[in-house]
Design a protein around this motif. Structure first.
Motif, PDB file in Angstrom:
ATOM      1  N   LYS A 274       0.814  -1.209   0.000  1.00  0.00           N
ATOM      2  CA  LYS A 274       0.000   0.000   0.000  1.00  0.00           C
ATOM      3  C   LYS A 274       0.853   1.266   0.000  1.00  0.00           C
ATOM      4  CE  LYS A 274      -3.793  -2.188   2.615  1.00  0.00           C
ATOM      5  NZ  LYS A 274      -3.175  -3.513   2.797  1.00  0.00           N
ATOM      6  N   ASP A 275       2.084   1.151   0.486  1.00  0.00           N
ATOM      7  CA  ASP A 275       2.984   2.303   0.555  1.00  0.00           C
ATOM      8  C   ASP A 275       4.402   1.765   0.719  1.00  0.00           C
ATOM      9  OD1 ASP A 275       4.314   4.700   0.931  1.00  0.00           O
ATOM     10  OD2 ASP A 275       3.471   5.080   2.923  1.00  0.00           O
ATOM     11  N   ARG A 276       5.199   1.782  -0.321  1.00  0.00           N
ATOM     12  CA  ARG A 276       6.585   1.320  -0.235  1.00  0.00           C
ATOM     13  C   ARG A 276       7.509   2.519  -0.297  1.00  0.00           C
ATOM     14  NH1 ARG A 276       8.278  -1.029  -6.160  1.00  0.00           N
ATOM     15  NH2 ARG A 276       6.807   0.200  -7.393  1.00  0.00           N
ATOM     16  N   GLN A 277       8.454   2.547   0.625  1.00  0.00           N
ATOM     17  CA  GLN A 277       9.378   3.672   0.705  1.00  0.00           C
ATOM     18  C   GLN A 277      10.801   3.160   0.855  1.00  0.00           C
ATOM     19  OE1 GLN A 277       8.318   6.894   3.354  1.00  0.00           O
ATOM     20  NE2 GLN A 277       6.131   6.436   3.211  1.00  0.00           N
ATOM     21  N   LEU A 278      11.711   3.809   0.139  1.00  0.00           N
ATOM     22  CA  LEU A 278      13.133   3.502   0.206  1.00  0.00           C
ATOM     23  C   LEU A 278      13.869   4.741   0.688  1.00  0.00           C
ATOM     24  CD1 LEU A 278      15.593   1.636  -0.504  1.00  0.00           C
ATOM     25  CD2 LEU A 278      15.545   2.692  -2.778  1.00  0.00           C
ATOM     26  N   VAL A 279      14.610   4.598   1.775  1.00  0.00           N
ATOM     27  CA  VAL A 279      15.381   5.703   2.337  1.00  0.00           C
ATOM     28  C   VAL A 279      16.856   5.386   2.179  1.00  0.00           C
ATOM     29  CG1 VAL A 279      15.886   7.046   4.401  1.00  0.00           C
ATOM     30  CG2 VAL A 279      13.546   6.221   3.992  1.00  0.00           C
ATOM     31  N   GLU A 280      17.566   6.179   1.394  1.00  0.00           N
ATOM     32  CA  GLU A 280      19.004   6.008   1.190  1.00  0.00           C
ATOM     33  C   GLU A 280      19.739   7.158   1.872  1.00  0.00           C
ATOM     34  OE1 GLU A 280      20.262   4.552  -2.833  1.00  0.00           O
ATOM     35  OE2 GLU A 280      18.244   5.234  -3.370  1.00  0.00           O
ATOM     36  N   LEU A 281      20.698   6.824   2.712  1.00  0.00           N
ATOM     37  CA  LEU A 281      21.399   7.828   3.508  1.00  0.00           C
ATOM     38  C   LEU A 281      22.843   7.945   3.042  1.00  0.00           C
ATOM     39  CD1 LEU A 281      19.974   6.837   7.006  1.00  0.00           C
ATOM     40  CD2 LEU A 281      19.164   8.642   5.480  1.00  0.00           C
ATOM     41  N   ASP A 282      23.223   9.143   2.621  1.00  0.00           N
ATOM     42  CA  ASP A 282      24.573   9.389   2.115  1.00  0.00           C
ATOM     43  C   ASP A 282      25.618   9.262   3.216  1.00  0.00           C
ATOM     44  OD1 ASP A 282      23.850   9.951  -0.550  1.00  0.00           O
ATOM     45  OD2 ASP A 282      23.329  12.021  -0.032  1.00  0.00           O
ATOM     46  N   GLY A 283      26.763   8.669   2.873  1.00  0.00           N
ATOM     47  CA  GLY A 283      27.912   8.646   3.775  1.00  0.00           C
ATOM     48  C   GLY A 283      27.732   7.780   5.005  1.00  0.00           C
ATOM     49  N   ILE A 284      26.791   6.856   4.960  1.00  0.00           N
ATOM     50  CA  ILE A 284      26.459   6.029   6.133  1.00  0.00           C
ATOM     51  C   ILE A 284      26.587   4.560   5.759  1.00  0.00           C
ATOM     52  CG2 ILE A 284      24.545   5.321   7.626  1.00  0.00           C
ATOM     53  CD1 ILE A 284      23.702   8.267   7.650  1.00  0.00           C
ATOM     54  N   SER A 285      27.159   3.776   6.674  1.00  0.00           N
ATOM     55  CA  SER A 285      27.364   2.353   6.433  1.00  0.00           C
ATOM     56  C   SER A 285      26.370   1.523   7.247  1.00  0.00           C
ATOM     57  CB  SER A 285      28.799   1.964   6.803  1.00  0.00           C
ATOM     58  OG  SER A 285      28.985   2.048   8.215  1.00  0.00           O
ATOM     59  N   HIS A 286      26.415   0.226   7.003  1.00  0.00           N
ATOM     60  CA  HIS A 286      25.524  -0.735   7.662  1.00  0.00           C
ATOM     61  C   HIS A 286      25.583  -0.585   9.185  1.00  0.00           C
ATOM     62  CE1 HIS A 286      23.430  -4.628   7.962  1.00  0.00           C
ATOM     63  NE2 HIS A 286      24.327  -5.000   8.855  1.00  0.00           N
ATOM     64  N   TYR A 287      26.776  -0.630   9.756  1.00  0.00           N
ATOM     65  CA  TYR A 287      26.894  -0.620  11.219  1.00  0.00           C
ATOM     66  C   TYR A 287      26.790   0.771  11.823  1.00  0.00           C
ATOM     67  CZ  TYR A 287      27.579  -5.573  11.055  1.00  0.00           C
ATOM     68  OH  TYR A 287      27.355  -6.916  10.856  1.00  0.00           O
ATOM     69  N   ASP A 288      26.908   1.806  11.002  1.00  0.00           N
ATOM     70  CA  ASP A 288      26.582   3.147  11.494  1.00  0.00           C
ATOM     71  C   ASP A 288      25.131   3.191  11.954  1.00  0.00           C
ATOM     72  OD1 ASP A 288      29.122   4.090  10.868  1.00  0.00           O
ATOM     73  OD2 ASP A 288      28.491   5.043   8.996  1.00  0.00           O
ATOM     74  N   LEU A 289      24.261   2.460  11.233  1.00  0.00           N
ATOM     75  CA  LEU A 289      22.834   2.475  11.545  1.00  0.00           C
ATOM     76  C   LEU A 289      22.467   1.641  12.766  1.00  0.00           C
ATOM     77  CD1 LEU A 289      21.453   2.418   7.917  1.00  0.00           C
ATOM     78  CD2 LEU A 289      20.834   4.101   9.670  1.00  0.00           C
ATOM     79  N   TYR A 290      23.439   0.954  13.342  1.00  0.00           N
ATOM     80  CA  TYR A 290      23.173   0.195  14.559  1.00  0.00           C
ATOM     81  C   TYR A 290      23.015   1.113  15.774  1.00  0.00           C
ATOM     82  CZ  TYR A 290      23.874  -4.652  12.963  1.00  0.00           C
ATOM     83  OH  TYR A 290      23.746  -5.887  12.375  1.00  0.00           O
ATOM     84  N   ASP A 291      23.881   2.127  15.866  1.00  0.00           N
ATOM     85  CA  ASP A 291      23.890   2.872  17.126  1.00  0.00           C
ATOM     86  C   ASP A 291      24.456   4.284  17.057  1.00  0.00           C
ATOM     87  OD1 ASP A 291      26.528   2.075  16.651  1.00  0.00           O
ATOM     88  OD2 ASP A 291      26.972   1.783  18.783  1.00  0.00           O
TER      89      ASP A 291
END
Length: 311
Positions: A274-291
């Motif tokens: 019903k609503d698909r969204q993709l968020v791409e973050l510049d300069g950020i890696s997989h484990y940056d998004l952990y914490d």
């Protein structure tokens, strides 16, 4: 924000599941709240990113959050230990929802799910058939089956399956279980061994230092019983069965575990959503998004409006 340690029964398998329930500020047991099921990564536990980072942020935003340990892992039950079973991981999500809807303060019509890394793919897969989930968010999601068929098996899945079969036969005859450590013991040793690929090194920096280290996050896997991972695909049937709103959050600093690729794939295939969204973050890696503060803040700036819209 208050939290409570709880257990509930996995009735299919007859063992207890351990969870941390995080409550909004000024929580009132007489009210009902939108609720989020939070799923930890492969080799992780509820006390790490799923609870301490995203669970906390969501509770502060007014949600009840249930962050639980997978079966065979952390403080949850199940033998043998350190078993990673994708179908059981997805079933665990339904058991966490069963617990949630039994609580008088949970609005059973406003339940969403989030997951990090492998947990991100698991929550998306769960939504294919678990329609009590009204929206799902995969934070740097990794399709573990795809990863095992490729990099984790050195692109030799049949060879790994043969080795698993041989090891399982040995263990069935009474020999010790083979439990593999997934990461070097420290970033320094990772460097000495030449294990400096972004995701491998950053995983070590998270899991093997005080930054993210936790007793329940064992970073171990029972090798002989992992065959089913090789034949599992988190995103099979996404085009037809994933009808709920779905968001994937990925960093553009690409690593070998493939979250950037997998997040793109979910977005591309979720045509029935019903609503698909993709968020791409510049300069950020997989484990940056952990914490890490800035990446998590950027992710939450997208996640919170998405959940508010659909819950």
């Amino acid at each position: 924000m208050n939290s409570q340690h709880v257990t509930f029964q996995n009735h299919n398998m007859n063992w207890p599941m351990a969870a941390q329930v995080l409550y909004p500020d000024n929580f009132d047991n007489n009210l009902i709240y939108p609720t989020v099921i939070s799923v930890h990564p492969f080799g992780s536990c509820k006390e790490q990113t799923s609870g301490a980072i995203y669970g906390k942020a969501l509770a502060q935003a007014g949600y009840v959050v249930i962050a639980f340990d997978a079966s065979f892992q952390g403080e949850s039950g199940g033998l043998p230990r350190y078993l990673e079973d994708p179908s059981q991981r997805v079933e665990d999500i339904s058991r966490a929802i069963d617990y949630a809807v039994s609580q008088p303060f949970v609005d059973s019509n406003r339940i969403a799910g989030i997951g990090v890394c492998g947990g991100g793919a698991y929550i998306i897969n769960a939504a294919l058939t678990e329609k009590r989930l009204k929206a799902v968010v995969g934070i740097t999601p990794v399709n573990l089956g795809r990863l095992f068929r490729e990099g984790f098996s050195e692109y030799n899945p049949l060879g790994v399956l043969t080795a698993m079969a041989d090891q399982r036969t040995i263990e069935a005859k009474g020999e010790a279980l083979q439990v593999n450590e997934l990461l070097p013991p420290s970033p320094t040793i990772a460097t000495e061994l030449g294990l400096t690929e972004r995701d491998v090194y950053e995983a070590t920096d998270y899991y093997k230092t005080p930054r993210g280290q936790s007793k329940g996050g064992a970073t171990k896997m029972l090798f002989s019983n992992a065959q089913r991972i090789l034949s599992w695909d988190a995103f099979a049937f996404t085009e037809t069965l994933l009808t709920q709103p779905v968001m994937t959050v990925i960093g553009k600093n690409i690593g070998a575990f493939g979250a950037y690729r997998d997040g793109q794939e979910v977005y591309g295939r979720a045509t029935a959503s019903k609503d698909r969204q993709l968020v791409e973050l510049d300069g950020i890696s997989h484990y940056d998004l952990y914490d890490k503060d800035e990446p998590v803040t950027l992710a939450m700036a997208h996640i919170l409006p998405f959940l508010e819209k659909h819950l």
